[in-house]
Design a protein around this motif. Structure first.
Motif, PDB file in Angstrom:
ATOM      1  N   THR A  90       0.892  -1.023  -0.046  1.00 25.81           N
ATOM      2  CA  THR A  90      -0.055  -0.018   0.169  1.00 25.81           C
ATOM      3  C   THR A  90       0.828   1.176  -0.109  1.00 25.81           C
ATOM      4  O   THR A  90       1.928   1.448   0.481  1.00 25.81           O
ATOM      5  CB  THR A  90      -1.248  -0.017   1.164  1.00 25.81           C
ATOM      6  OG1 THR A  90      -1.929   1.269   1.281  1.00 25.81           O
ATOM      7  CG2 THR A  90       0.048   0.137   2.610  1.00 25.81           C
ATOM      8  N   THR A  91       0.206   2.394  -0.686  1.00 23.45           N
ATOM      9  CA  THR A  91       1.277   3.599  -0.909  1.00 23.45           C
ATOM     10  C   THR A  91       0.435   4.622  -0.309  1.00 23.45           C
ATOM     11  O   THR A  91       0.431   5.728  -0.391  1.00 23.45           O
ATOM     12  CB  THR A  91       1.617   3.813  -2.323  1.00 23.45           C
ATOM     13  OG1 THR A  91       0.338   3.769  -3.178  1.00 23.45           O
ATOM     14  CG2 THR A  91       2.654   2.672  -2.935  1.00 23.45           C
ATOM     15  N   LEU A  92      -0.599   4.562   0.422  1.00 25.99           N
ATOM     16  CA  LEU A  92      -1.527   5.546   1.072  1.00 25.99           C
ATOM     17  C   LEU A  92      -0.577   5.751   2.241  1.00 25.99           C
ATOM     18  O   LEU A  92       0.149   5.213   2.757  1.00 25.99           O
ATOM     19  CB  LEU A  92      -2.563   4.960   1.650  1.00 25.99           C
ATOM     20  CG  LEU A  92      -3.626   4.346   0.903  1.00 25.99           C
ATOM     21  CD1 LEU A  92      -5.124   3.899   1.555  1.00 25.99           C
ATOM     22  CD2 LEU A  92      -4.122   5.454  -0.258  1.00 25.99           C
ATOM     23  N   ARG A  93      -0.183   7.483   2.320  1.00 27.31           N
ATOM     24  CA  ARG A  93       0.440   7.919   3.511  1.00 27.31           C
ATOM     25  C   ARG A  93      -0.289   9.246   3.767  1.00 27.31           C
ATOM     26  O   ARG A  93      -1.227   9.862   3.385  1.00 27.31           O
ATOM     27  CB  ARG A  93       1.712   8.432   2.892  1.00 27.31           C
ATOM     28  CG  ARG A  93       2.619   7.298   2.295  1.00 27.31           C
ATOM     29  CD  ARG A  93       3.233   6.485   3.459  1.00 27.31           C
ATOM     30  NE  ARG A  93       4.188   5.643   3.029  1.00 27.31           N
ATOM     31  CZ  ARG A  93       3.951   4.355   2.742  1.00 27.31           C
ATOM     32  NH1 ARG A  93       2.826   3.959   2.572  1.00 27.31           N
ATOM     33  NH2 ARG A  93       4.900   3.569   2.426  1.00 27.31           N
ATOM     34  N   ALA A  94       0.098   9.408   5.283  1.00 25.81           N
ATOM     35  CA  ALA A  94      -0.444  10.653   5.804  1.00 25.81           C
ATOM     36  C   ALA A  94       0.610  11.497   6.602  1.00 25.81           C
ATOM     37  O   ALA A  94       1.573  11.180   6.810  1.00 25.81           O
ATOM     38  CB  ALA A  94      -1.263  10.245   7.210  1.00 25.81           C
ATOM     39  N   PHE A  95       0.754  12.860   6.227  1.00 26.31           N
ATOM     40  CA  PHE A  95       1.466  13.854   6.396  1.00 26.31           C
ATOM     41  C   PHE A  95       1.003  14.866   7.578  1.00 26.31           C
ATOM     42  O   PHE A  95      -0.081  15.460   7.229  1.00 26.31           O
ATOM     43  CB  PHE A  95       2.230  14.518   5.284  1.00 26.31           C
ATOM     44  CG  PHE A  95       2.819  13.318   4.511  1.00 26.31           C
ATOM     45  CD1 PHE A  95       4.218  13.088   4.458  1.00 26.31           C
ATOM     46  CD2 PHE A  95       1.934  13.012   3.412  1.00 26.31           C
ATOM     47  CE1 PHE A  95       4.707  11.922   3.786  1.00 26.31           C
ATOM     48  CE2 PHE A  95       2.672  12.010   2.388  1.00 26.31           C
ATOM     49  CZ  PHE A  95       3.812  11.256   2.702  1.00 26.31           C
ATOM     50  N   ASN A  96       1.799  15.290   8.435  1.00 27.75           N
ATOM     51  CA  ASN A  96       1.536  16.325   9.366  1.00 27.75           C
ATOM     52  C   ASN A  96       2.863  16.984   9.683  1.00 27.75           C
ATOM     53  O   ASN A  96       3.865  16.291   9.799  1.00 27.75           O
ATOM     54  CB  ASN A  96       0.865  15.766  10.392  1.00 27.75           C
ATOM     55  CG  ASN A  96      -0.746  15.754  10.451  1.00 27.75           C
ATOM     56  OD1 ASN A  96      -1.273  14.858   9.813  1.00 27.75           O
ATOM     57  ND2 ASN A  96      -1.303  17.006  10.810  1.00 27.75           N
ATOM     58  N   VAL A  97       2.634  18.230  10.032  1.00 27.51           N
ATOM     59  CA  VAL A  97       4.024  19.046  10.689  1.00 27.51           C
ATOM     60  C   VAL A  97       3.375  19.422  11.774  1.00 27.51           C
ATOM     61  O   VAL A  97       2.444  20.284  11.958  1.00 27.51           O
ATOM     62  CB  VAL A  97       4.442  20.319   9.559  1.00 27.51           C
ATOM     63  CG1 VAL A  97       5.289  20.930  10.360  1.00 27.51           C
ATOM     64  CG2 VAL A  97       4.857  19.754   8.435  1.00 27.51           C
ATOM     65  N   TRP A  98       4.070  18.800  12.897  1.00 32.85           N
ATOM     66  CA  TRP A  98       3.487  19.258  14.446  1.00 32.85           C
ATOM     67  C   TRP A  98       4.448  20.307  15.309  1.00 32.85           C
ATOM     68  O   TRP A  98       5.577  20.352  14.923  1.00 32.85           O
ATOM     69  CB  TRP A  98       3.689  18.013  15.202  1.00 32.85           C
ATOM     70  CG  TRP A  98       2.590  17.314  14.693  1.00 32.85           C
ATOM     71  CD1 TRP A  98       3.054  15.786  13.864  1.00 32.85           C
ATOM     72  CD2 TRP A  98       1.304  16.759  14.958  1.00 32.85           C
ATOM     73  NE1 TRP A  98       2.072  15.249  13.578  1.00 32.85           N
ATOM     74  CE2 TRP A  98       0.851  15.539  14.294  1.00 32.85           C
ATOM     75  CE3 TRP A  98       0.431  17.339  15.741  1.00 32.85           C
ATOM     76  CZ2 TRP A  98      -0.462  14.948  14.343  1.00 32.85           C
ATOM     77  CZ3 TRP A  98      -0.953  17.006  15.842  1.00 32.85           C
ATOM     78  CH2 TRP A  98      -1.256  15.948  15.018  1.00 32.85           C
TER      79      TRP A  98
END
Length: 242
Positions: A132-140
């Motif tokens: 799977t190539t689903l990704r989640a990105f966040n800058v905290w």
């Protein structure tokens, strides 16, 4: 062929006994002797040995410590499970997002959960998890990891915390809080708590908490009740009203 009522009753009784035995082992911090377990469960030591062997056959890891007793090494186990493609992708996406959260323990936990899931998934689902190539990105916003850990501990134990807090006008205040929930919003982590200073619910940005003391004093409400009251009042508002 159906089981007779008597046989069914015996089968159910043994199942309950096995669950009770597992619970006693789970609660014990140190090895427990067969004699102690027998007394707690009201059964013979022979039955304890037989039940422990049954649990082992079902996949529960119970170690025997010579001269000390039995100890549960895994808190619980997952049986083989089957998930569809969307469920696998959902789990992977959620755990991958969790790896970005600035909380060391949760990052480690997400990796651990992925490893454990991978070990019980059927082979064709393991392949999907790897591909799977689903990704989640966040800058905290940066936070103090120790403070995060203490807050999570306080919520679990339902105890008060004492904090030094800086609001958005850079005003410092000392607060006694009843922490009951944390939320992860965009770039910040928020703490929902009852504030003794304001005598009201308040939302606190964790990156603005400068100092925290974890007390042993249990606050006089259940966290689920506080959460329900806060949810009703705030309707998921993320406004920092301090």
């Amino acid at each position: 062929m159906f089981l007779s009522d008597k046989k069914l009753e015996v089968q159910m009784s043994r199942s309950i006994r096995l669950l009770n035995l597992l619970q006693h082992l789970r609660e014990a911090k140190y090895p427990v002797t067969s004699q102690t377990l027998a007394a707690q469960l009201g059964i013979s030591q022979r039955s304890v040995y037989r039940d422990i062997e049954t649990l082992r056959q079902q996949g529960v890891r119970i170690d025997a410590c010579a001269g000390m007793g039995f100890q549960l090494k895994e808190d619980f186990f997952l049986p083989p499970i089957t998930l569809n493609e969307t469920e696998v992708e959902a789990i992977f996406l959620a755990l991958h997002w969790l790896k970005s959260v600035p909380d060391g323990e949760l990052q480690c936990a997400s990796s651990s959960v992925l490893t454990k899931l991978n070990s019980v998934l059927p082979a064709h689902r393991q392949h999907l998890l790897e591909q799977t190539t689903l990704r989640a990105f966040n800058v905290w916003l940066p936070v103090d990891m120790k403070i995060l850990e203490q807050i999570r501990m306080a919520i679990r134990r339902q105890v008060k915390i004492s904090v030094m807090y800086w609001d958005e006008q850079q005003r410092e205040s000392h607060r006694i809080l009843w922490p009951f929930a944390m939320g992860y919003f965009n770039d910040k982590i928020m703490l929902a708590a009852w504030c003794e200073l304001r005598q009201a619910f308040r939302n606190f940005r964790i990156d603005r908490i400068q100092q925290l003391h974890l007390s042993q004093e249990i606050y006089p409400q259940f966290k689920q009740k506080l959460f329900h009251q806060w949810w009703t009042q705030e309707v998921c508002s993320t406004t920092d009203k301090n």
